[in-house]
Design a protein around this motif. Structure first.
Motif, PDB file in Angstrom:
ATOM      1  N   TYR A  62       0.940  -0.792  -0.671  1.00  0.00           N
ATOM      2  CA  TYR A  62       0.144   0.195   0.126  1.00  0.00           C
ATOM      3  C   TYR A  62       0.541   1.425   0.359  1.00  0.00           C
ATOM      4  N   PRO A  63      -0.060   2.364  -0.959  1.00  0.00           N
ATOM      5  CA  PRO A  63       1.231   3.513  -0.793  1.00  0.00           C
ATOM      6  C   PRO A  63       1.272   4.239   0.492  1.00  0.00           C
ATOM      7  N   ALA A  64       2.023   5.313   1.067  1.00  0.00           N
ATOM      8  CA  ALA A  64       0.853   6.182   1.865  1.00  0.00           C
ATOM      9  C   ALA A  64       0.542   6.888   1.949  1.00  0.00           C
ATOM     10  N   ALA A  65      -0.414   7.927   2.483  1.00  0.00           N
ATOM     11  CA  ALA A  65      -1.678   8.749   2.015  1.00  0.00           C
ATOM     12  C   ALA A  65      -0.063   9.797   2.120  1.00  0.00           C
ATOM     13  N   ALA A 102      -9.057  15.625  -4.981  1.00  0.00           N
ATOM     14  CA  ALA A 102      -8.687  16.082  -4.122  1.00  0.00           C
ATOM     15  C   ALA A 102      -9.764  17.327  -3.756  1.00  0.00           C
ATOM     16  N   ILE A 103      -9.789  17.625  -5.518  1.00  0.00           N
ATOM     17  CA  ILE A 103     -10.763  18.753  -5.695  1.00  0.00           C
ATOM     18  C   ILE A 103     -12.310  18.259  -4.834  1.00  0.00           C
ATOM     19  N   VAL A 266      -9.728   7.630   3.071  1.00  0.00           N
ATOM     20  CA  VAL A 266     -10.223   7.585   1.450  1.00  0.00           C
ATOM     21  C   VAL A 266      -9.488   6.281  -0.032  1.00  0.00           C
ATOM     22  N   GLY A 267      -8.528   6.500   0.751  1.00  0.00           N
ATOM     23  CA  GLY A 267      -7.669   4.822  -0.431  1.00  0.00           C
ATOM     24  C   GLY A 267      -6.946   6.062  -1.288  1.00  0.00           C
ATOM     25  N   THR A 268      -6.326   7.391  -1.535  1.00  0.00           N
ATOM     26  CA  THR A 268      -6.402   8.062  -2.661  1.00  0.00           C
ATOM     27  C   THR A 268      -4.660   8.470  -2.685  1.00  0.00           C
TER      28      THR A 268
END
Ligand SMILES: Cc1ncc(COP(=O)(O)O)c(C=O)c1O
Length: 385
Positions: A62-65, A102-103, A266-268
């Motif tokens: 998983y990438p870190a937020a 993000a917007i 959110v997992g983005t």
């Protein structure tokens, strides 16, 4: 089946409608040259693609937020070079999965109806995501028209005290989609001051700051005091990387901290290999220079055509867009009618009214087709206009 009433109330995303119309024309055997959507078609620079490939590992966790420190540093270095603003990569920057997500979700992070900060303001015509994000966050919405007589800047004097105090966030977008207008630094300074006085967030969507033809456009990052100010930027347009999904939010550390708290849910977080490619992209200006030259050439072709035909082009200082007034005619044509007429001849443009009520009377051309296709479209328009 339960479906959100907010979703049900949404009309079709205007560009879906536009592309449905194009498919109908194509089905009749007419080739369509597509100036409708601002999705760059130039190949992404080879160095950036290679960095993405090199970033692949046997196992990608998983990438870190919060994003890779290298990427936050690359963004800080870019902002310093481009705007002369020093940002702390650890507290003032967070990478995003493109800027759209993000917007969209920003209203969820800042709207506080219990304390009366329940309103999201945005300019129109414009990118529809500010409004949609606000609606899904159950916020009140306030559309600020962009009019030609005001240089396509919102009339801030028309906003009353009560409204200023209810604002949670005010969105601005310069260089502007769709009008191509730019804003002077004084505009951002005044808004940043108003944001602090009335306790709202100035959210500046700067997706197009790198597509310019005269002077490099100003950024809200240049206002000095970044309290209550956040900027959204992206590699999508600058580096022809829409498919990579890579952008960032930068500004007030308190707001960046709120995003750091919100975003893991959110997992983005952008994929790590995309982040590695993004480090290379933010670090290189040569490919951006080439993109500006290419858009500049295409722009010149159309400006010459419209000048010759007496068709008025307004705004359009920067971005990949031209904002073109619907030509006067004995029987006045709506922007949709004009766009439909051009589409019948195989030239797809976006009716200004699809982007907001104040867009009526204009159409938008996204200069994304190849130079050859631009020349072919010009040959068609020579006859149609
Ligand atoms: C004004 C504006 N902001 C933001 C975006 C989002 O771009 P992305 O999500 O690709 O970064 C777009 C895309 O068209 C845009 O026009």
């Amino acid at each position: 089946m339960p479906v959100s009433p907010i979703l049900e109330r949404q009309t079709t995303y205007p560009f879906v409608r536009l592309h449905e119309a194009a498919r109908r024309v194509e089905a009749r055997g007419i080739e369509v040259i597509d100036f409708g959507t601002g999705d760059p078609r130039e190949p992404t620079d080879a160095k950036i693609k290679q960095a993405l490939i090199d970033g692949l590992r046997d196992r990608m966790g998983y990438p870190a937020a919060v994003g890779l420190p290298e990427l936050r540093q690359a963004i800080a270095a870019w902002a310093e070079r481009r705007f002369g603003t020093t940002l702390d990569p650890d507290t003032e920057i967070i990478p995003t999965l493109g800027s759209k997500e993000a917007i969209f979700s920003f209203a969820q992070v800042v709207v506080d109806s219990e304390r009366g900060k329940d309103t999201v303001a945005y300019t129109e015509p414009g990118y529809p995501v500010y409004e949609r994000g606000a609606l899904f966050a159950h916020a009140r919405t306030l559309a600020l028209p962009l009019l030609e007589q005001n240089g396509f800047l919102p009339d801030l004097d028309a906003i009353d005290e009560w409204t200023w105090n209810r604002l949670a966030v005010l969105w601005v977008n310069y260089p502007n989609n769709p009008t191509g207008a730019t804003a002077p630094i004084g505009f951002f300074e005044r808004l940043a001051e108003l944001a602090r006085t009335h306790g709202f967030v100035l959210a500046s969507d700067e997706a197009y700051t790198e597509l310019w033809f005269g002077e490099p456009p100003a950024s809200a990052l240049q206002v000095g005091d970044l309290t209550n100010v956040v900027v959204f930027n992206t590699l999508s347009k600058r580096s022809s990387m829409t498919g990579y999904r890579s952008g960032f939010v930068a500004g007030d550390p308190e707001l960046v901290a709120a995003l750091r708290a919100f975003r893991p849910t959110v997992g983005t977080a952008p994929q790590e290999f995309v982040q590695r490619a993004s480090v290379v992209a933010w670090g290189d200006e040569e490919h951006v220079e080439r993109a500006r030259e290419l858009y500049g050439r295409k722009r010149r072709l159309f400006l010459d055509l419209f000048a010759e035909k007496g068709v008025r082009v307004t705004g359009s200082d920067a971005t990949m867009y031209l904002w073109v007034a619907v030509p006067d005619a004995e029987i006045p044509e709506s922007s949709e009618g004009f766009a439909e007429r051009l589409l019948e001849h195989g030239v797809l443009v976006a009716p200004g009214s699809y982007l907001g009520a104040a867009g009526e009377g204009y159409v938008r051309l996204a200069l994304v087709p190849s130079e050859d296709d631009c020349r072919r479209a010009i040959a068609i328009l020579e006859d149609v206009l």
